[in-house]
Design a protein around this motif. Structure first.
Motif, PDB file in Angstrom:
ATOM      1  N   TYR A  49      81.032  21.673  11.162  1.00 32.74           N
ATOM      2  CA  TYR A  49      81.794  22.728  11.823  1.00 32.74           C
ATOM      3  C   TYR A  49      83.030  22.130  12.475  1.00 32.74           C
ATOM      4  O   TYR A  49      83.149  20.921  12.674  1.00 32.74           O
ATOM      5  CB  TYR A  49      80.934  23.458  12.866  1.00 32.74           C
ATOM      6  CG  TYR A  49      80.488  22.621  14.037  1.00 32.74           C
ATOM      7  CD1 TYR A  49      81.230  22.586  15.219  1.00 32.74           C
ATOM      8  CD2 TYR A  49      79.311  21.870  13.984  1.00 32.74           C
ATOM      9  CE1 TYR A  49      80.821  21.819  16.299  1.00 32.74           C
ATOM     10  CE2 TYR A  49      78.888  21.109  15.054  1.00 32.74           C
ATOM     11  CZ  TYR A  49      79.650  21.079  16.213  1.00 32.74           C
ATOM     12  OH  TYR A  49      79.257  20.318  17.280  1.00 32.74           O
ATOM     13  N   GLN A  50      83.984  23.003  12.805  1.00 36.95           N
ATOM     14  CA  GLN A  50      85.233  22.597  13.440  1.00 36.95           C
ATOM     15  C   GLN A  50      85.536  23.550  14.595  1.00 36.95           C
ATOM     16  O   GLN A  50      85.147  24.715  14.572  1.00 36.95           O
ATOM     17  CB  GLN A  50      86.404  22.626  12.442  1.00 36.95           C
ATOM     18  CG  GLN A  50      86.178  21.842  11.168  1.00 36.95           C
ATOM     19  CD  GLN A  50      85.400  22.624  10.125  1.00 36.95           C
ATOM     20  OE1 GLN A  50      85.636  23.807   9.928  1.00 36.95           O
ATOM     21  NE2 GLN A  50      84.477  21.962   9.443  1.00 36.95           N
ATOM     22  N   LYS A  51      86.254  23.039  15.586  1.00 37.25           N
ATOM     23  CA  LYS A  51      86.766  23.860  16.681  1.00 37.25           C
ATOM     24  C   LYS A  51      88.176  23.403  17.008  1.00 37.25           C
ATOM     25  O   LYS A  51      88.478  22.211  16.927  1.00 37.25           O
ATOM     26  CB  LYS A  51      85.892  23.742  17.946  1.00 37.25           C
ATOM     27  CG  LYS A  51      84.481  24.251  17.773  1.00 37.25           C
ATOM     28  CD  LYS A  51      83.762  24.435  19.104  1.00 37.25           C
ATOM     29  CE  LYS A  51      83.411  23.119  19.759  1.00 37.25           C
ATOM     30  NZ  LYS A  51      82.610  23.330  20.998  1.00 37.25           N
ATOM     31  N   ARG A  62      98.871  18.629  32.221  1.00 38.71           N
ATOM     32  CA  ARG A  62      97.733  19.531  32.413  1.00 38.71           C
ATOM     33  C   ARG A  62      97.297  20.302  31.174  1.00 38.71           C
ATOM     34  O   ARG A  62      96.208  20.865  31.157  1.00 38.71           O
ATOM     35  CB  ARG A  62      98.060  20.529  33.526  1.00 38.71           C
ATOM     36  CG  ARG A  62      98.253  19.860  34.870  1.00 38.71           C
ATOM     37  CD  ARG A  62      98.435  20.882  35.965  1.00 38.71           C
ATOM     38  NE  ARG A  62      98.636  20.248  37.264  1.00 38.71           N
ATOM     39  CZ  ARG A  62      98.760  20.907  38.393  1.00 38.71           C
ATOM     40  NH1 ARG A  62      98.717  22.226  38.389  1.00 38.71           N
ATOM     41  NH2 ARG A  62      98.948  20.262  39.523  1.00 38.71           N
ATOM     42  N   LEU A  63      98.114  20.386  30.157  1.00 33.82           N
ATOM     43  CA  LEU A  63      97.778  21.167  28.967  1.00 33.82           C
ATOM     44  C   LEU A  63      97.338  20.259  27.835  1.00 33.82           C
ATOM     45  O   LEU A  63      97.957  19.233  27.576  1.00 33.82           O
ATOM     46  CB  LEU A  63      98.988  21.989  28.517  1.00 33.82           C
ATOM     47  CG  LEU A  63      98.726  22.895  27.314  1.00 33.82           C
ATOM     48  CD1 LEU A  63      97.830  24.053  27.692  1.00 33.82           C
ATOM     49  CD2 LEU A  63     100.039  23.396  26.739  1.00 33.82           C
ATOM     50  N   SER A  64      96.242  20.636  27.178  1.00 32.38           N
ATOM     51  CA  SER A  64      95.751  19.901  26.016  1.00 32.38           C
ATOM     52  C   SER A  64      95.575  20.861  24.848  1.00 32.38           C
ATOM     53  O   SER A  64      95.128  21.990  25.024  1.00 32.38           O
ATOM     54  CB  SER A  64      94.406  19.227  26.308  1.00 32.38           C
ATOM     55  OG  SER A  64      94.529  18.223  27.287  1.00 32.38           O
ATOM     56  N   VAL A  65      95.921  20.380  23.654  1.00 33.37           N
ATOM     57  CA  VAL A  65      95.610  21.081  22.409  1.00 33.37           C
ATOM     58  C   VAL A  65      94.504  20.281  21.741  1.00 33.37           C
ATOM     59  O   VAL A  65      94.697  19.129  21.363  1.00 33.37           O
ATOM     60  CB  VAL A  65      96.844  21.189  21.505  1.00 33.37           C
ATOM     61  CG1 VAL A  65      96.506  21.997  20.255  1.00 33.37           C
ATOM     62  CG2 VAL A  65      98.001  21.830  22.258  1.00 33.37           C
ATOM     63  N   ALA A  66      93.316  20.884  21.622  1.00 33.06           N
ATOM     64  CA  ALA A  66      92.106  20.136  21.277  1.00 33.06           C
ATOM     65  C   ALA A  66      91.603  20.481  19.881  1.00 33.06           C
ATOM     66  O   ALA A  66      91.637  21.642  19.464  1.00 33.06           O
ATOM     67  CB  ALA A  66      91.009  20.422  22.305  1.00 33.06           C
ATOM     68  N   SER A  67      91.113  19.466  19.162  1.00 27.17           N
ATOM     69  CA  SER A  67      90.453  19.632  17.871  1.00 27.17           C
ATOM     70  C   SER A  67      89.106  18.916  17.918  1.00 27.17           C
ATOM     71  O   SER A  67      89.020  17.794  18.420  1.00 27.17           O
ATOM     72  CB  SER A  67      91.301  19.061  16.740  1.00 27.17           C
ATOM     73  OG  SER A  67      92.477  19.811  16.541  1.00 27.17           O
ATOM     74  N   ALA A 100      97.822  24.225  14.250  1.00 28.22           N
ATOM     75  CA  ALA A 100      97.280  23.501  15.396  1.00 28.22           C
ATOM     76  C   ALA A 100      97.670  22.033  15.351  1.00 28.22           C
ATOM     77  O   ALA A 100      97.967  21.425  16.375  1.00 28.22           O
ATOM     78  CB  ALA A 100      95.755  23.634  15.423  1.00 28.22           C
ATOM     79  N   PHE A 101      97.698  21.449  14.133  1.00 20.68           N
ATOM     80  CA  PHE A 101      98.114  20.051  14.023  1.00 20.68           C
ATOM     81  C   PHE A 101      99.580  19.883  14.413  1.00 20.68           C
ATOM     82  O   PHE A 101      99.941  18.930  15.102  1.00 20.68           O
ATOM     83  CB  PHE A 101      97.897  19.565  12.597  1.00 20.68           C
ATOM     84  CG  PHE A 101      98.413  18.164  12.364  1.00 20.68           C
ATOM     85  CD1 PHE A 101      97.703  17.067  12.824  1.00 20.68           C
ATOM     86  CD2 PHE A 101      99.618  17.962  11.710  1.00 20.68           C
ATOM     87  CE1 PHE A 101      98.181  15.794  12.621  1.00 20.68           C
ATOM     88  CE2 PHE A 101     100.097  16.693  11.506  1.00 20.68           C
ATOM     89  CZ  PHE A 101      99.373  15.600  11.964  1.00 20.68           C
ATOM     90  N   LEU A 102     100.436  20.830  13.989  1.00 24.16           N
ATOM     91  CA  LEU A 102     101.835  20.761  14.392  1.00 24.16           C
ATOM     92  C   LEU A 102     101.963  20.828  15.904  1.00 24.16           C
ATOM     93  O   LEU A 102     102.757  20.118  16.516  1.00 24.16           O
ATOM     94  CB  LEU A 102     102.616  21.919  13.748  1.00 24.16           C
ATOM     95  CG  LEU A 102     102.834  21.828  12.240  1.00 24.16           C
ATOM     96  CD1 LEU A 102     103.519  23.091  11.742  1.00 24.16           C
ATOM     97  CD2 LEU A 102     103.648  20.605  11.879  1.00 24.16           C
ATOM     98  N   THR A 107      86.430  14.202  18.881  1.00 30.68           N
ATOM     99  CA  THR A 107      87.495  15.089  19.328  1.00 30.68           C
ATOM    100  C   THR A 107      88.800  14.336  19.540  1.00 30.68           C
ATOM    101  O   THR A 107      88.805  13.148  19.865  1.00 30.68           O
ATOM    102  CB  THR A 107      87.098  15.803  20.642  1.00 30.68           C
ATOM    103  OG1 THR A 107      88.155  16.663  21.062  1.00 30.68           O
ATOM    104  CG2 THR A 107      86.804  14.814  21.746  1.00 30.68           C
ATOM    105  N   TYR A 108      89.890  15.045  19.298  1.00 32.00           N
ATOM    106  CA  TYR A 108      91.227  14.543  19.596  1.00 32.00           C
ATOM    107  C   TYR A 108      91.977  15.615  20.376  1.00 32.00           C
ATOM    108  O   TYR A 108      91.900  16.803  20.044  1.00 32.00           O
ATOM    109  CB  TYR A 108      92.005  14.211  18.324  1.00 32.00           C
ATOM    110  CG  TYR A 108      93.490  14.030  18.572  1.00 32.00           C
ATOM    111  CD1 TYR A 108      93.968  12.886  19.206  1.00 32.00           C
ATOM    112  CD2 TYR A 108      94.393  15.026  18.223  1.00 32.00           C
ATOM    113  CE1 TYR A 108      95.315  12.726  19.461  1.00 32.00           C
ATOM    114  CE2 TYR A 108      95.748  14.870  18.476  1.00 32.00           C
ATOM    115  CZ  TYR A 108      96.209  13.730  19.093  1.00 32.00           C
ATOM    116  OH  TYR A 108      97.529  13.570  19.369  1.00 32.00           O
TER     117      TYR A 108
END
Length: 402
Positions: free
Chosen positions: A361-363, A337-342, A9-11, A330-331
């Motif tokens: 917890y993490q998402k 329009r697309l986001s990769v969220a943590s 996910a980070f990549l 959150t980052y």
């Protein structure tokens, strides 16, 4: 194994796809520098063969299975249809003209009775790190759905703790080197990692993790163009408030210790309301903080084991016992329009009960924004960076201003 997913996910957050704003142009091959034409996208077909290694991440693949032997090796074949970006959008230039497409995948673990013959349909994107005249070095990410597993069953397939459902998520990441044989043909080789999991929707869910070299042959339907990168426009920073509602389901199997054939395959509903304040500082980066209010039927549930009967599962009596309040930072990595969220959060309020998850917890997952600022999302909630709790399917709305 979720640690590996978070690395992937980070990549993704440092380089994923989407749709941006301004039309740009690039140069086609076989033209002089003084002649510029509208860039042409080209499509291609490819076939990839993967002889791989199954990582020993759970007892089932280590040898605690019907045959009593480790499951060490597998092979797979996938056929792909892809599209090379042409430079007509800003994000093409930002990511050095990536490519994207869809693949059909089939794997053989040489254990059909316990694992089946899984098949996947997934989307992928390749991110070039360095382009040369006759070669390309980069990495590729894929995400999709796998089906046709022979899943765990306490009676018919009791050893398979790796895969608990007929369908799972497919995640793949690889590094590759591609050599252009001519304007139409190219050959690619590399090393990849693949993960299969259902995110805790159906237990058991130890998952499968694969590491493997691969070879790939590609045929382009048009002559490959030469592409020239152009600078992107500066981003106009903005703020937003994002409000979303999510639902999911959790599973746990309770087995009678006196008779393993007596079990309760219990399902629990899950829902979540969250709100966050965010600031987007560049084309790629968005930061924020917020809260989420969670309703979890598994919270406070109790189980009793009658001597010769199916285990009895009872939910907590009071509605408030199933509520949890969390605070998070959150980052988001985003292009249009697309986001990769943590999300990284902590529970600020919850009732104490046996077996409750840790305080932190993490998402992580994806959000896609439609017009009028409505968005949909898919998030995996986890704890200890290693255990998936539930998959959240989200619908949200954002209020945005400069």
């Amino acid at each position: 194994m979720l640690k590996i997913l978070l690395i992937i996910a980070f990549l993704v957050q440092t380089s994923f796809l989407t749709f941006a704003l301004n039309d740009l142009t690039s140069k086609k091959s076989n033209q002089t520098d003084s002649i510029k034409t509208k860039p042409q996208r080209y499509n291609y077909l490819s076939i990839r063969y993967t002889p791989g290694y199954v990582l020993p991440t759970n007892d089932f693949v280590k040898g605690d299975n019907e045959a009593g032997d480790p499951i060490n090796f597998y092979q797979s074949l996938d056929i792909s249809y892809g599209v090379q970006t042409d430079g007509s959008k800003d994000w093409h230039h930002i990511f050095n003209f990536p490519y994207y497409g869809v693949s059909f995948y089939n794997a053989n673990f040489f254990d059909r009775d316990e694992l089946g013959m899984p098949t996947a349909l997934f989307g992928f994107m390749g991110l070039p790190l360095e382009r040369k005249e006759n070669s390309l070095f980069g990495y590729e990410l894929g995400f999709g759905l796998t089906y046709n597993w022979n899943a765990y069953d306490p009676i018919d397939n009791p050893f398979n703790i790796a895969i608990g459902s007929y369908r799972t998520v497919y995640i793949n990441a690889n590094l590759f080197y591609e050599y252009y044989i001519n304007k139409r043909w190219s050959a690619k080789g590399g090393l990849g990692f693949t993960h299969f999991s259902n995110g805790g929707t159906k237990k058991p869910n130890s998952g499968l993790n694969l590491a493997s070299p691969f070879i790939k042959l590609t045929y382009s339907l048009k002559d490959r163009p030469e592409l020239e990168r152009l600078p992107q426009a500066d981003y106009d920073q903005h703020y937003e408030v994002a409000i979303q509602y999510g639902i999911g389901a959790k599973n746990k199997i309770y087995t009678n210790p006196n008779n393993e054939e007596l079990y309760n395959d219990a399902m629990f509903s899950f829902s979540n309301f969250s709100a966050a304040f965010l600031k987007q500082t560049t084309w790629k980066n968005k930061f924020g903080a917020g809260f989420d209010l969670t309703y979890d039927e598994m919270a406070g549930a109790t189980v009793t084991f009658p001597e010769n009967d199916i285990p009895q599962v009872d939910q907590a009596d009071h509605f408030g016992d199933k509520l949890m309040l969390g605070l998070f930072g959150t980052y988001e990595f985003t292009v249009n329009r697309l986001s990769v969220a943590s999300y990284f959060g902590a529970y600020a309020f919850r009732k104490t009960y046996d077996g409750m998850p840790p305080l932190l917890y993490q998402k992580f997952g994806l959000k896609y924004h439609f017009k009028r600022d409505i968005y949909i999302g898919l998030l995996v909630r986890a704890h200890n960076f290693s255990v998936a709790d539930v998959i959240e399917w989200n619908l949200g709305y954002r209020i945005k201003w400069n």
